[in-house]
Design an enzyme around this catalytic site. Structure first.
Site, PDB file in Angstrom:
ATOM      1  CB  VAL A 211      -0.915   0.014   1.252  1.00 10.25           C
ATOM      2  CG1 VAL A 211      -1.647   1.340   1.383  1.00 10.25           C
ATOM      3  CG2 VAL A 211      -1.902  -1.145   1.201  1.00 10.25           C
ATOM      4  CB  CYS A 212       2.201   3.685  -1.835  1.00  2.00           C
ATOM      5  SG  CYS A 212       1.535   3.728  -3.506  1.00  2.00           S
ATOM      6  CB  ALA A 213       0.243   8.305  -1.039  1.00  4.15           C
TER       7      ALA A 213
ATOM      8  CG  MET B 151      -3.102   4.717   1.979  1.00  3.78           C
ATOM      9  SD  MET B 151      -4.087   3.474   2.870  1.00  3.78           S
ATOM     10  CE  MET B 151      -4.631   4.439   4.303  1.00  3.78           C
TER      11      MET B 151
ATOM     12  CD  GLU C 124      -2.404   2.183  -9.325  1.00  2.00           C
ATOM     13  OE1 GLU C 124      -1.935   2.245 -10.476  1.00  2.00           O
ATOM     14  OE2 GLU C 124      -3.627   2.152  -9.071  1.00  2.00           O
TER      15      GLU C 124
END
Length: 381
Positions: A75-77, A104, A79
């Site tokens: 998971v990141c901010a 996210m 993609e």
């Protein structure tokens, strides 16, 4: 290297895993500050944080912490970083590696419709759980008509549900002027010719027309047996209004949550509104039936998610178990709601101004304004 070795998992799939209590191992590669502020949570979620910049030169630090044989979701901010890291993990020989599609940001915006009940007049009642933000909104359906309460700005998801149910939108309602998220109620009402309702005491500075919510003025949806009855209940804001639906459900807005109570400070008037908050919780609500099922506008912890994801609680049970309803000393109450306040929501002043119609940020600006948890509750200790 291509993304064919990894798969994408969307916010809906992740939500279903959490609601079904399935095991989920997450590697969050955002920076530590963002991770500590806000992350994916669930009773069967195991999550670790290793910032992306610590993995650019190799994913060995992550491989050491990911249990062998476990599926992993990166998971990141937004993609991009999660795709890169997921590819490296897969290339290192780990199978069953996924990344969160849209990052996210997509997690913050997904709405999961959860059925509350069939209503006595033959209609249906749904709670829309914005699991990544903690926002809860509601839709009543009866005889081909619909009303939405505390609409989020992602109106397309409500539109899809209305189409699926073959229902015409008649009313959109905000229990109060929101400070943690941008309301989609006015936009949705304008698009479909519905009536937008707002408490007049929260609308002194709005730049648009609306229909005032007033105690005793019922709002009808389809069959007359389904009645939304507003109850003036100030404290979170000066205009906060609650609703009783079908004589069984209390929509409490941001006044009362399952495990906490609403904060009174987001308009900068905490000392002025503490008394109103106490009066609502310890008098107005106390005079209602213990058997009412409380349906709040937010939740703060995943522990508040019940069967199927429904967030609810019997009013009598909340009066026994909710710490915010068990401070008989007024001094103790005032101290608690001023000393246990979490940080204010991200960009809350700009969100309030947007909901007043004073500023008109574009879609990306609105998305950025809403990033993070809702922080509408007084913290318990």
């Amino acid at each position: 290297m291509t993304t064919s070795m990894i798969r994408k998992m969307n916010a809906k799939e992740v939500t279903r895993k959490i609601l079904n209590n399935e095991q989920l191992f997450i590697l969050d590669v955002r920076n530590e500050t963002d991770f500590m502020d806000w992350k994916i949570e669930g009773q069967s979620v195991e999550i670790i944080n290793i910032p992306y910049f610590d993995l650019i030169d190799g994913v060995d630090p992550a491989l050491e912490k990911i249990p062998n044989g476990k599926d992993v979701l990166v998971v990141c901010a937004k993609e991009g970083s999660s795709i890169f890291v997921a590819e490296q993990i897969a290339e290192a020989g780990r199978s069953n590696v996924s990344y969160l599609e849209g990052g996210m940001k997509s997690w913050s915006e997904y709405l999961e419709p959860v059925k509350v009940a069939d209503l006595s007049g033959g209609g249906e009642f749904y709670q829309f759980v914005r699991i990544g933000k903690g926002c809860l909104s509601y839709m009543l359906l009866s005889n081909g008509e619909a009303a939405i309460i505390d609409t989020n700005r992602m109106i397309d998801q409500y539109e899809s549900f209305l189409k699926e149910k073959n229902a015409k939108l008649i009313h959109t309602i905000d229990t109060h002027l929101h400070a943690d998220h941008i309301s989609g109620g006015r936009a949705l009402a304008e698009k479909y010719g519905a009536t937008y309702h707002l408490p007049p005491k929260d609308a002194n500075e709005v730049t648009f027309s609306y229909t005032p919510l007033e105690e005793g003025n019922n709002i009808y949806v389809g069959n007359e047996a389904i009645v939304v009855q507003p109850i003036y209940s100030p404290g979170h804001t000066i205009g906060s209004t609650s609703f009783i639906v079908d004589n069984k459900y209390l929509l409490s807005g941001d006044i009362l949550f399952v495990e906490s109570i609403g904060r009174p400070d987001l308009a900068g008037l905490a000392q002025d509104w503490i008394g109103d908050l106490r009066e609502t919780l310890y008098s107005r609500y106390k005079n209602l039936s213990d058997d009412l099922i409380v349906l709040p506008a937010h939740f703060g912890k995943v522990t508040e998610l019940g069967a199927g994801g429904l967030v609810s609680g019997r009013l009598g049970d909340l009066y026994r178990n909710n710490p915010g309803l068990n401070m008989q000393d007024e001094g103790e109450f005032r101290k608690t709601v001023t000393e246990n306040l979490p940080p204010q929501p991200n960009a809350y002043q700009e969100i309030r101004q947007t909901n007043m119609g004073k500023i008109n940020p574009n879609e990306e600006e609105q998305r950025e304004m809403e990033i993070g948890p809702n922080r509408c509750a007084v913290h318990d200790k």
